[in-house]
Enzyme design. Structure first.
Site, PDB file in Angstrom:
ATOM      1  N   LYS A 127      54.989  -7.034  11.143  1.00 37.71           N
ATOM      2  CA  LYS A 127      55.121  -5.876  12.040  1.00 37.71           C
ATOM      3  C   LYS A 127      56.258  -6.173  13.016  1.00 37.71           C
ATOM      4  CE  LYS A 127      53.669  -1.878  13.733  1.00 37.71           C
ATOM      5  NZ  LYS A 127      53.729  -0.597  12.970  1.00 37.71           N
ATOM      6  N   ASP A 173      43.627 -10.737   6.594  1.00 41.04           N
ATOM      7  CA  ASP A 173      42.186 -10.477   6.652  1.00 41.04           C
ATOM      8  C   ASP A 173      41.919  -9.010   6.300  1.00 41.04           C
ATOM      9  OD1 ASP A 173      39.440 -10.817   7.349  1.00 41.04           O
ATOM     10  OD2 ASP A 173      39.851  -9.972   9.328  1.00 41.04           O
ATOM     11  N   TYR A 227      44.094 -15.770  15.502  1.00 43.30           N
ATOM     12  CA  TYR A 227      42.898 -16.556  15.188  1.00 43.30           C
ATOM     13  C   TYR A 227      42.824 -17.904  15.904  1.00 43.30           C
ATOM     14  CZ  TYR A 227      40.886 -13.602  11.526  1.00 43.30           C
ATOM     15  OH  TYR A 227      40.269 -12.597  10.844  1.00 43.30           O
ATOM     16  N   ASP A 247      40.617  -7.166   2.395  1.00 41.29           N
ATOM     17  CA  ASP A 247      39.409  -6.338   2.246  1.00 41.29           C
ATOM     18  C   ASP A 247      39.778  -4.972   1.655  1.00 41.29           C
ATOM     19  OD1 ASP A 247      37.797  -8.310   3.324  1.00 41.29           O
ATOM     20  OD2 ASP A 247      36.851  -7.013   4.811  1.00 41.29           O
TER      21      ASP A 247
HETATM   22  C1  IPM Z   1      37.130 -13.552   6.071  1.00 48.03           C
HETATM   23  C2  IPM Z   1      36.176 -13.223   7.163  1.00 48.03           C
HETATM   24  C3  IPM Z   1      36.382 -14.200   8.305  1.00 48.03           C
HETATM   25  C4  IPM Z   1      37.777 -13.997   8.829  1.00 48.03           C
HETATM   26  C5  IPM Z   1      35.330 -14.083   9.426  1.00 48.03           C
HETATM   27  C6  IPM Z   1      33.939 -14.225   8.886  1.00 48.03           C
HETATM   28  C7  IPM Z   1      35.567 -15.068  10.517  1.00 48.03           C
HETATM   29  O1  IPM Z   1      36.336 -11.911   7.569  1.00 48.03           O
HETATM   30  O2  IPM Z   1      37.029 -14.655   5.501  1.00 48.03           O
HETATM   31  O3  IPM Z   1      37.988 -12.716   5.760  1.00 48.03           O
HETATM   32  O4  IPM Z   1      38.032 -13.164   9.698  1.00 48.03           O
HETATM   33  O5  IPM Z   1      38.660 -14.690   8.350  1.00 48.03           O
HETATM   34 MG    MG Z   2      37.700 -10.798   6.356  1.00 43.91          MG
END
Ligand code: IPM
Ligand code: MG
Length: 336
Positions: free
Chosen positions: A173, A230, A125, A234
């Site tokens: 990893k 990230d 990032y 999710d």
């Molecule tokens: C999150 C989102 C962000 C990330 C994006 C919108 C830049 O996916 O907050 O998880 O990748 O961190």
């Molecule tokens: Mg995200």
């Protein structure tokens, strides 16, 4: 009682609706808040050419805590970068906390109570990507430092203690990314020795992705690098009702920004359809950060009751709109 200064960053799409709903919930509590509002996102970029103006960074810094909605990031506009990343990096909001807990609803799997602690400032990032070979090769740099790994590991063990979670799983990893995630793994396991009361294990990220589906109840705290966090957060949110409920906090040494994990859902914007619960649960995290744990627990309990009573939006099988779903929470809290 002196007021808590809260900065609101409504943002784009459904952001203003869910932030407005959550603010009304906070206003119904027996606490006193002073609100400021600042601009972030694509709409602000269209007006002034900067999706995260300096005044906004200042407003966040001057507040006790910030509640952020969501922003739209069109992928095909050259040189436009999501302001979320800059906000996290410039304010050094190094710990991204993403809790996932079972809810009393058929959509959710049972017995899950886990927290993803995601490093929030480095890894791939850092945005150091380049094209070589006439655009036929793309190279990205991944940065892992001892300093960032150490402080995120410490945050993970502190959270495990605070939330009475049964163990910390260090996810990496290191069999392939031997230097980068190898350093992360080594440092996190070193920090673990400062917390002999908390069991620790380490796990490859692909194994973790699989185990999250197979037996998610085994996890307590998952601590990991930025990109893995990230993706895994999710995935984990889908086990317990999806993004409509996923809340998060970006915590730094100086301040903290709380936000629903979901995006700006431009197609739903202005329709009063978005589920406000992810943002409302983010305000519970905000209250914890302010030391108002009792009010935070009340909000969480009201959310669970609203779900049980089916006083929810259509993504959870209810019939309520965004603001009516917030009203249901306010009524359950016994307020206005
Ligand atoms: C999150 C989102 C962000 C990330 C994006 C919108 C830049 O996916 O907050 O998880 O990748 O961190
Ligand atoms: Mg995200």
């Amino acid at each position: 009682m002196s007021a808590y200064r809260i900065c609101l960053l409504p943002g784009d799409g459904i952001g203003p609706e869910v932030v407005g709903a959550a603010r009304r919930v906070l206003d119904s509590l027996p606490l006193s808040f002073e609100w400021t509002e600042a601009g972030i996102g694509f709409g602000v970029w269209q007006q002034c050419g900067n999706p995260l103006p300096d005044e906004t960074l200042q407003a966040i810094k001057s507040a006790h805590a910030t509640l952020f909605g969501s922003v739209t990031t069109p992928p095909d506009i050259a040189n436009y970068r999501s302001p979320v990343l800059r906000m996290r990096q410039e304010l050094d909001l190094y710990a991204n906390l993403r809790p996932c807990r079972s809810i009393p609803h058929a959509i959710s799997r049972p017995n899950i109570n886990l927290l993803v602690v995601r490093e929030n400032t480095e890894d791939l990032y850092i945005g150091r990507e380049r094209l070589e070979d006439n655009g036929n090769t793309a190279i990205g740099e991944m940065q892992i430092t001892r300093r960032a790994s150490e402080r995120i590991a410490r945050a993970a063990f502190e959270q495990a203690r605070l939330r009475s979670l049964n163990k910390v799983t260090v996810v990496h990893k290191a069999n392939v990314l031997r230097q980068t995630t190898g350093l992360f793994r080594r440092v996190a396991l070193e920090v673990a020795q400062e917390y002999p009361d908390i069991p620790v294990e380490d796990m490859l990220v692909d194994t973790c992705a699989m185990e999250l589906i197979r037996a998610p109840e085994q996890f307590g705290v998952i601590v990991t690098t930025n990109l893995f966090g990230d993706i895994l957060s999710d995935e984990a949110s889908m086990l317990v009702g999806g993004l409509g409920l996923a809340c998060s906090g970006n915590i730094g040494a100086e301040t903290a920004v709380f936000e629903p994990v979901h995006g700006s859902a431009p197609k739903m914007a202005g329709l009063d359809q978005a589920n406000p619960l992810a943002t409302i649960l983010s305000t519970a995290m905000l209250l914890d950060y302010l030391g108002e744990g009792e009010q935070a627990r009340r909000i969480e309990a009201a959310v669970l009751t609203a779900i049980r009573q089916n006083q929810v939006t259509s993504d959870l099988g209810g019939t309520l709109g965004t603001q009516a779903a917030a009203d249901a929470i306010i009524n359950l809290l016994g307020g206005n």
